[in-house]
Motif scaffolding. Structure first.
Motif, PDB file in Angstrom:
ATOM      1  N   GLU A 177     -10.527   2.513  -3.709  1.00 11.55           N
ATOM      2  CA  GLU A 177      -9.661   3.241  -4.243  1.00 11.55           C
ATOM      3  C   GLU A 177      -9.966   4.448  -5.462  1.00 11.55           C
ATOM      4  OE1 GLU A 177      -5.728   4.931  -4.894  1.00 11.55           O
ATOM      5  OE2 GLU A 177      -6.452   3.799  -3.439  1.00 11.55           O
ATOM      6  N   TYR A 234       0.890  -1.267  -0.135  1.00 14.23           N
ATOM      7  CA  TYR A 234       0.211   0.236  -0.250  1.00 14.23           C
ATOM      8  C   TYR A 234       0.976   1.246  -0.123  1.00 14.23           C
ATOM      9  CZ  TYR A 234      -4.400   2.607   0.788  1.00 14.23           C
ATOM     10  OH  TYR A 234      -5.456   3.309   0.641  1.00 14.23           O
ATOM     11  N   TRP A 273      -4.387   5.368  -2.024  1.00 10.98           N
ATOM     12  CA  TRP A 273      -4.785   6.659  -0.969  1.00 10.98           C
ATOM     13  C   TRP A 273      -4.378   6.680   0.113  1.00 10.98           C
ATOM     14  CZ3 TRP A 273      -6.914  10.514  -3.459  1.00 10.98           C
ATOM     15  CH2 TRP A 273      -7.538  11.622  -2.467  1.00 10.98           C
ATOM     16  N   PRO A 274      -3.446   7.795   0.418  1.00 11.24           N
ATOM     17  CA  PRO A 274      -2.830   7.518   1.813  1.00 11.24           C
ATOM     18  C   PRO A 274      -3.411   8.060   2.847  1.00 11.24           C
ATOM     19  CG  PRO A 274      -2.103   9.508   0.585  1.00 11.24           C
ATOM     20  CD  PRO A 274      -3.177   9.126  -0.271  1.00 11.24           C
ATOM     21  N   ASP A 275      -4.571   7.439   3.341  1.00 10.07           N
ATOM     22  CA  ASP A 275      -5.108   7.784   4.770  1.00 10.07           C
ATOM     23  C   ASP A 275      -5.570   6.252   5.405  1.00 10.07           C
ATOM     24  OD1 ASP A 275      -7.246   7.207   3.123  1.00 10.07           O
ATOM     25  OD2 ASP A 275      -8.177   9.151   3.501  1.00 10.07           O
ATOM     26  N   MET A 276      -5.778   6.385   6.666  1.00 12.77           N
ATOM     27  CA  MET A 276      -6.179   4.986   7.343  1.00 12.77           C
ATOM     28  C   MET A 276      -7.774   4.500   7.076  1.00 12.77           C
ATOM     29  SD  MET A 276      -3.647   3.980   8.935  1.00 12.77           S
ATOM     30  CE  MET A 276      -4.380   2.997  10.109  1.00 12.77           C
ATOM     31  N   ALA A 277      -8.544   5.610   6.416  1.00 13.64           N
ATOM     32  CA  ALA A 277      -9.769   5.307   6.130  1.00 13.64           C
ATOM     33  C   ALA A 277      -9.938   4.585   4.961  1.00 13.64           C
ATOM     34  CB  ALA A 277     -10.694   6.677   5.879  1.00 13.64           C
ATOM     35  N   HIS A 278      -9.095   4.500   3.981  1.00 10.64           N
ATOM     36  CA  HIS A 278      -8.828   3.347   2.909  1.00 10.64           C
ATOM     37  C   HIS A 278      -8.013   2.330   2.920  1.00 10.64           C
ATOM     38  CE1 HIS A 278     -10.603   7.252   1.220  1.00 10.64           C
ATOM     39  NE2 HIS A 278     -11.232   6.623   0.372  1.00 10.64           N
ATOM     40  N   ARG A 310     -11.197  13.743  -6.658  1.00 16.42           N
ATOM     41  CA  ARG A 310      -9.926  14.523  -6.752  1.00 16.42           C
ATOM     42  C   ARG A 310      -9.830  14.980  -8.141  1.00 16.42           C
ATOM     43  NH1 ARG A 310      -4.411  12.350  -4.539  1.00 16.42           N
ATOM     44  NH2 ARG A 310      -4.766  10.852  -6.190  1.00 16.42           N
TER      45      ARG A 310
END
Length: 240
Positions: free
Chosen positions: A222, A131, A137-142, A229
């Protein structure tokens, strides 16, 4: 059999069977270590090949290829589950006939100490390496749903292979049927065969494909944010 003796409870049965299963796994750790080593090695290789995914058409294509590869890897690696119960079939039949334990405690012990170390830890290891390297996508939610999808898919594929291994007594037949089931399920994932091109008489096969649900879930997790965006950038450019 066993008349005159008090039968132990389900929890004690589960404890004893779990200890035996863990000892057998510990005495022959090559299968578990191989799963972990392959997960780390292929994770680094995949991260190198798909490093720095972009937001354009090639980047979207590479995302689809990465998701498809991960699912195919875990799907076919679960074929090792075909022999989980087959190797102890005669032992189980003899011990069950003597009334040593119930089938449910034997099944839960095998799942807890044989399936979980091989089907939950490897996708977590591989997903944690792939990842950040690929630039998803750089966040914990994804990131957390990404790992959850891989784990659930791996468990579903392992459950299918377990069922085939229990039903088919011959190892060769079990391997053949397991490979064919995974191959046809992979065909209806959504990448190799377009949904609109599938004959109506065969659409029900896609609803049975675990690859289809896993692939769709990874894409939605993703691409939904990528679409948002893109829309934000287009709106900003129009305002300028």
């Amino acid at each position: 059999m066993g008349r005159g003796y008090a039968r132990i409870g389900y929890w004690r049965q589960f404890t004893i069977l779990s200890q035996r299963t863990w000892r057998n796994l510990y005495r022959n750790p090559m299968l578990m270590l191989t799963h972990y080593a392959i997960a780390i090695l292929l994770a680094v290789l995949s991260g190198f090949l798909f490093y720095g995914l972009t937001d354009d058409i090639p980047g979207f294509q590479n995302r689809l290829g990465l998701f498809f590869f991960l699912l195919a890897l875990f799907g076919f690696s679960t074929l090792t589950s075909l022999t989980v119960f087959a190797s102890e079939r005669l032992l189980f039949v003899r011990e069950r006939a003597n009334g040593y334990y119930s089938p449910i405690t034997y099944f839960l012990a095998k799942v807890a100490f044989d399936i979980i170390p091989l089907r939950i830890i490897p996708p977590i290891i591989m997903g944690s390496i792939v990842y950040p390297m690929t630039g998803l996508w750089p966040d914990m939610a994804h990131f957390l749903p990404f790992l959850l999808i891989l784990v659930l898919f791996n468990l579903a594929a392992a459950a299918i292979c377990l069922f085939i291994g229990i039903v088919c007594k011959d190892h060769g037949v079990a391997n053949l049927i397991g490979s064919l089931v995974m191959l046809f399920s992979l065909l209806f994932a959504g990448l190799l065969l377009n949904h609109d091109a599938i004959p109506k008489a065969a659409l029900w096969l896609q609803s049975l494909s675990i690859f289809h649900y896993g692939f769709e879930s990874l894409i939605v997790n993703e691409v939904a944010m990528l679409t948002d965006r893109k829309s934000t950038r287009l709106n900003s450019s129009h305002r300028l």
